[in-house]
Design an enzyme around this catalytic site. Sequence first.
Site, PDB file in Angstrom:
ATOM      1  N   SER A  56      35.289  36.495  31.704  1.00  0.00           N
ATOM      2  CA  SER A  56      34.738  36.616  33.057  1.00  0.00           C
ATOM      3  C   SER A  56      35.174  37.963  33.628  1.00  0.00           C
ATOM      4  O   SER A  56      36.217  38.506  33.224  1.00  0.00           O
ATOM      5  CB  SER A  56      35.302  35.499  33.933  1.00  0.00           C
ATOM      6  OG  SER A  56      35.069  35.764  35.296  1.00  0.00           O
ATOM      7  N   TYR A  80      41.703  29.549  36.761  1.00  0.00           N
ATOM      8  CA  TYR A  80      40.514  30.073  36.073  1.00  0.00           C
ATOM      9  C   TYR A  80      40.722  31.538  35.697  1.00  0.00           C
ATOM     10  O   TYR A  80      40.492  31.931  34.551  1.00  0.00           O
ATOM     11  CB  TYR A  80      39.299  29.902  36.986  1.00  0.00           C
ATOM     12  CG  TYR A  80      37.998  30.342  36.370  1.00  0.00           C
ATOM     13  CD1 TYR A  80      37.345  29.552  35.428  1.00  0.00           C
ATOM     14  CD2 TYR A  80      37.399  31.557  36.728  1.00  0.00           C
ATOM     15  CE1 TYR A  80      36.139  29.948  34.854  1.00  0.00           C
ATOM     16  CE2 TYR A  80      36.195  31.957  36.170  1.00  0.00           C
ATOM     17  CZ  TYR A  80      35.569  31.158  35.241  1.00  0.00           C
ATOM     18  OH  TYR A  80      34.373  31.552  34.681  1.00  0.00           O
TER      19      TYR A  80
END
Length: 242
Positions: free
Chosen positions: A125, A138
């Site tokens: 990400s 995350y």
Amino acid sequence: MTKHTCIVTGGSSGIGLSIVKTFLERGYHVCNLDQKNSDMGEFYQCDVTNHQQVQSIVTSIAKKYQVSTLVSNAGIHFSASIENTSEADLQRVFDINVKGAYSAIQAVLPTMKQQKNGSIILISSDQALVGKRNSFAYNLSKAALASMAKTTALDFASYNIRANAVCPGTIETPLYHHAINNYCERSGANADEVHLEEASLQPLNRLGQPEEVAALVAFLASDDAKFITGSLQVIDGGYTAQ
Ligand code: NDP
């Protein structure tokens, strides 16, 4: 024996589903390991947190097909600061996002080493590269994947195995909508307004589409990318350039 087989984890939804479709369109045989059923590609019911299950499915695929590509994509989002992340939350995010990738890579390495060829692509990400509020576990898990790509690239370069991480910005998928809805439930914000605001945060003034990430993944798997390894490929409409 099929020439090119690609294993995708989490290929039943969102980015993973687009990756499965793109590889099928490009003539690959595709094996999709997901906990949720799909009729795209050869489906294997699999929970990537189950190390033994991942090992046995990948080993059986490698006995039948020549696996040229692994795309470790299965992942979950979790919104909370460090203060509000329990030990169980952290464990769950890491079990899926990080340990799932570790298990899949470990399972595919023997066949790729034997072939002296392979491309491993980890869906990380852009949050591996820049901070984002309320996304402690995350972000940490995605930074771990970026590190995993680099280290794997170095450890297995002598076998002509390439490993790269793809770092998408905000991509319109069920995971994205789930995150927005959770946020709106907590804050009372309006989902349509939050969606427009999200888009306006991107220099290109829109969110990314799963097919756009899939095209980059397919490029990384191809011979056109045969000198690319250990890289972090950002695809975020310019978000991290700001
Ligand atoms: P989706 O939720 O749409 O798809 C993820 C898929 O993975 C689902 O089919 C999901 O099944 C599956 N999955 C989840 N947990 C497991 C598990 N334990 N074992 C097997 N399969 C599992 O998400 P996206 O397509 O948005 O995300 C795909 C990847 O891209 C993730 O790693 C995500 O972190 C990353 N990413 C996404 C971004 C975005 O903005 N959407 C941005 C940057 C990165 P189920 O639905 O049943 O949970």
